[in-house]
Scaffold this motif. Structure first.
Motif, mmCIF file in Angstrom:
data_model
loop_
_atom_site.group_PDB
_atom_site.id
_atom_site.type_symbol
_atom_site.label_atom_id
_atom_site.label_comp_id
_atom_site.label_asym_id
_atom_site.label_seq_id
_atom_site.Cartn_x
_atom_site.Cartn_y
_atom_site.Cartn_z
ATOM 1 N N SER A 292 0.817 -1.215 0.000
ATOM 2 C CA SER A 292 0.000 0.000 0.000
ATOM 3 C C SER A 292 0.849 1.263 0.000
ATOM 4 O O SER A 292 0.322 2.363 0.161
ATOM 5 C CB SER A 292 -0.917 0.008 1.238
ATOM 6 O OG SER A 292 -0.137 -0.026 2.428
ATOM 7 N N TYR A 293 2.161 1.115 -0.172
ATOM 8 C CA TYR A 293 3.075 2.259 -0.067
ATOM 9 C C TYR A 293 3.382 2.930 -1.409
ATOM 10 O O TYR A 293 4.077 3.934 -1.462
ATOM 11 C CB TYR A 293 4.393 1.820 0.560
ATOM 12 C CG TYR A 293 4.232 1.076 1.857
ATOM 13 C CD1 TYR A 293 3.839 1.736 3.017
ATOM 14 C CD2 TYR A 293 4.458 -0.293 1.919
ATOM 15 C CE1 TYR A 293 3.691 1.058 4.217
ATOM 16 C CE2 TYR A 293 4.316 -0.987 3.112
ATOM 17 C CZ TYR A 293 3.929 -0.313 4.256
ATOM 18 O OH TYR A 293 3.780 -0.990 5.430
ATOM 19 N N GLY A 294 2.925 2.345 -2.488
ATOM 20 C CA GLY A 294 3.232 2.886 -3.815
ATOM 21 C C GLY A 294 4.606 2.458 -4.312
ATOM 22 O O GLY A 294 5.223 3.157 -5.135
ATOM 23 N N HIS A 295 5.097 1.309 -3.837
ATOM 24 C CA HIS A 295 6.378 0.775 -4.313
ATOM 25 C C HIS A 295 6.157 -0.132 -5.530
ATOM 26 O O HIS A 295 5.235 -0.940 -5.526
ATOM 27 C CB HIS A 295 7.056 -0.068 -3.222
ATOM 28 C CG HIS A 295 7.381 0.676 -1.971
ATOM 29 N ND1 HIS A 295 7.653 0.040 -0.784
ATOM 30 C CD2 HIS A 295 7.469 2.013 -1.710
ATOM 31 C CE1 HIS A 295 7.916 0.934 0.160
ATOM 32 N NE2 HIS A 295 7.793 2.141 -0.383
ATOM 33 N N PRO A 296 6.991 0.016 -6.549
ATOM 34 C CA PRO A 296 8.034 1.027 -6.727
ATOM 35 C C PRO A 296 7.423 2.355 -7.195
ATOM 36 O O PRO A 296 6.416 2.370 -7.887
ATOM 37 C CB PRO A 296 8.931 0.414 -7.797
ATOM 38 C CG PRO A 296 8.011 -0.422 -8.631
ATOM 39 C CD PRO A 296 6.985 -0.962 -7.677
ATOM 40 N N SER A 297 8.080 3.427 -6.853
ATOM 41 C CA SER A 297 7.535 4.741 -7.177
ATOM 42 C C SER A 297 7.802 5.097 -8.639
ATOM 43 O O SER A 297 8.776 4.634 -9.246
ATOM 44 C CB SER A 297 8.165 5.811 -6.283
ATOM 45 O OG SER A 297 9.540 5.985 -6.602
ATOM 46 N N ALA A 298 6.943 5.924 -9.184
ATOM 47 C CA ALA A 298 7.124 6.400 -10.560
ATOM 48 C C ALA A 298 8.430 7.183 -10.684
ATOM 49 O O ALA A 298 9.133 7.106 -11.703
ATOM 50 C CB ALA A 298 5.939 7.264 -10.978
ATOM 51 N N ASP A 299 8.782 7.922 -9.621
ATOM 52 C CA ASP A 299 10.006 8.720 -9.633
ATOM 53 C C ASP A 299 11.230 7.822 -9.804
ATOM 54 O O ASP A 299 12.114 8.094 -10.624
ATOM 55 C CB ASP A 299 10.103 9.517 -8.335
ATOM 56 C CG ASP A 299 11.348 10.383 -8.281
ATOM 57 O OD1 ASP A 299 11.490 11.273 -9.128
ATOM 58 O OD2 ASP A 299 12.188 10.160 -7.389
ATOM 59 N N CYS A 300 11.291 6.742 -9.041
ATOM 60 C CA CYS A 300 12.416 5.803 -9.137
ATOM 61 C C CYS A 300 12.464 5.148 -10.518
ATOM 62 O O CYS A 300 13.522 5.080 -11.153
ATOM 63 C CB CYS A 300 12.286 4.738 -8.046
ATOM 64 S SG CYS A 300 13.523 3.424 -8.144
#
Length: 347
Positions: A292-300
């Motif tokens: 639920s943390y948004g991993h992996p992030s779009a930024d990464c």
């Protein structure tokens, strides 16, 4: 003059030129030959004897020299990964967590073991890879999704070094207490490796890059390691965020690597642009599961994609295996093509 061929025969049969000279004295004793002949022949014999012994010594020295050169060459090959040396890194699919098995030349180490319910799964995976003992076990930092399954592994497997690596920090959780109790039960030592420490695993080298400083933030106490096998380098980041990445850049001699295991499951708090530029990897691995943390992030993901890095993900491809022969790196699957970011839920 019949004595000269006889002398030469005796000389070759006797390593000592002095022994040959005594034989000649007996041959010439009572002979009518001019006494000077004895001196002349003995002189020739001494010269030949010295020459033969010298040649033999040179041959022995040359043989030892060749052996030493071969040993030196073998040492260099072992250090840099020769054709017979193989290293494999298994990024296990343990859902939202980390577990990495490294095997090199018959020696193995385990870095993390997933959450509390993953210990038996990791144990079975190791058995499937015919791993009966581990040289080192590493708990990168005391969060449950990294050390939760370690108590099972510590209990079930012999650790040949007698060492379990963990940063010098505690955690008030049942997962952490289970690991500490397992270490005590087996009589192993808890070791906190420091930045700059270096260890061997088969012909590979494990260099500790972090933590450089202990932090109040658990993730930034992650044990970060650079694994070198021949010309290939693998960087294992634990859950290090940008803060620890910057500490490492300031402290380490170099972080260039062919493969990076992305820190903190690819969160937006890890993989700073300056850091990924310094590492300049060809490949990246993200260990991640449903979360639920948004991993992996779009930024990464965008940073990796813009650099042309080939990406592997355990949530899409299961357990991922990289194999090194010291020169090239091969994979058990093809890189992902989806580049789909995680979704933040309930935030």
């Amino acid at each position: 003059m019949l004595a000269l061929p006889l002398f030469m025969s005796l000389l070759y049969d006797n390593e000592s030129s002095i022994g040959g000279r005594e034989v000649l004295k007996r041959i010439f004793r009572g002979s009518k030959l001019f006494k000077g002949s004895l001196a002349a022949v003995v002189a020739i014999g001494l010269i030949f004897g010295v020459g033969i012994n010298s040649e033999k010594n040179d041959t022995q020295q040359g043989s030892h020299g060749d052996t030493n050169k071969m040993q030196e060459t073998k040492m260099v090959q072992d250090k840099h990964g020769d054709a017979e040396s193989e290293l494999s890194i298994h990024f296990l699919d343990v859902g939202q967590g980390d577990a990495t098995l490294i095997i090199c030349d018959g020696e193995a180490m385990l870095v993390d073991a997933g959450d509390n319910n993953k210990g038996t799964a990791v144990q079975l995976y190791l058995k499937k890879q015919k791993v009966d003992a581990l040289k080192y076990i590493v708990g990168t930092h005391p969060d449950a999704d990294h050390i939760g399954g370690l108590d099972v592994i510590i209990t079930k497997f012999a650790i040949t070094s007698g060492e379990v690596w963990m940063p010098d920090v505690d955690n008030d959780t049942r997962s952490y207490e289970d690991v500490v109790e397992a270490i005590t039960y087996r009589g192993y030592s808890r070791v906190a490796p420091e930045a700059g420490d270096s260890y061997s695993l088969g012909s590979a080298t494990v260099d500790v890059l972090g933590p450089v400083h202990l932090s109040s933030e658990s993730n930034d106490n992650s044990i970060v390691m650079l694994l070198t096998h021949g010309e290939n380098r693998f960087l294992l980041m634990g859950d290090a965020t940008e803060r620890e990445e910057m500490d490492i850049l300031e402290d380490a001699v170099g972080v260039k690597a062919d493969v990076i295991k992305i820190g903190h499951h690819g969160s937006k708090y890890s993989t700073a642009q300056e850091f990924i530029d310094a590492v300049n990897p060809s490949y990246a691995v993200i260990s991640v599961g449903d979360n639920s943390y948004g991993h992996p992030s779009a930024d990464c993901l965008n940073k990796l994609r813009e650099k042309g890095v080939e990406l592997f993900r355990t949530d899409e491809q299961g357990s991922i295996i990289a194999t090194s022969d010291g020169q090239t790196i091969s994979w058990n699957c093809s890189p992902t093509e989806s580049w789909i970011a995680g979704e933040t839920k309930g935030k």
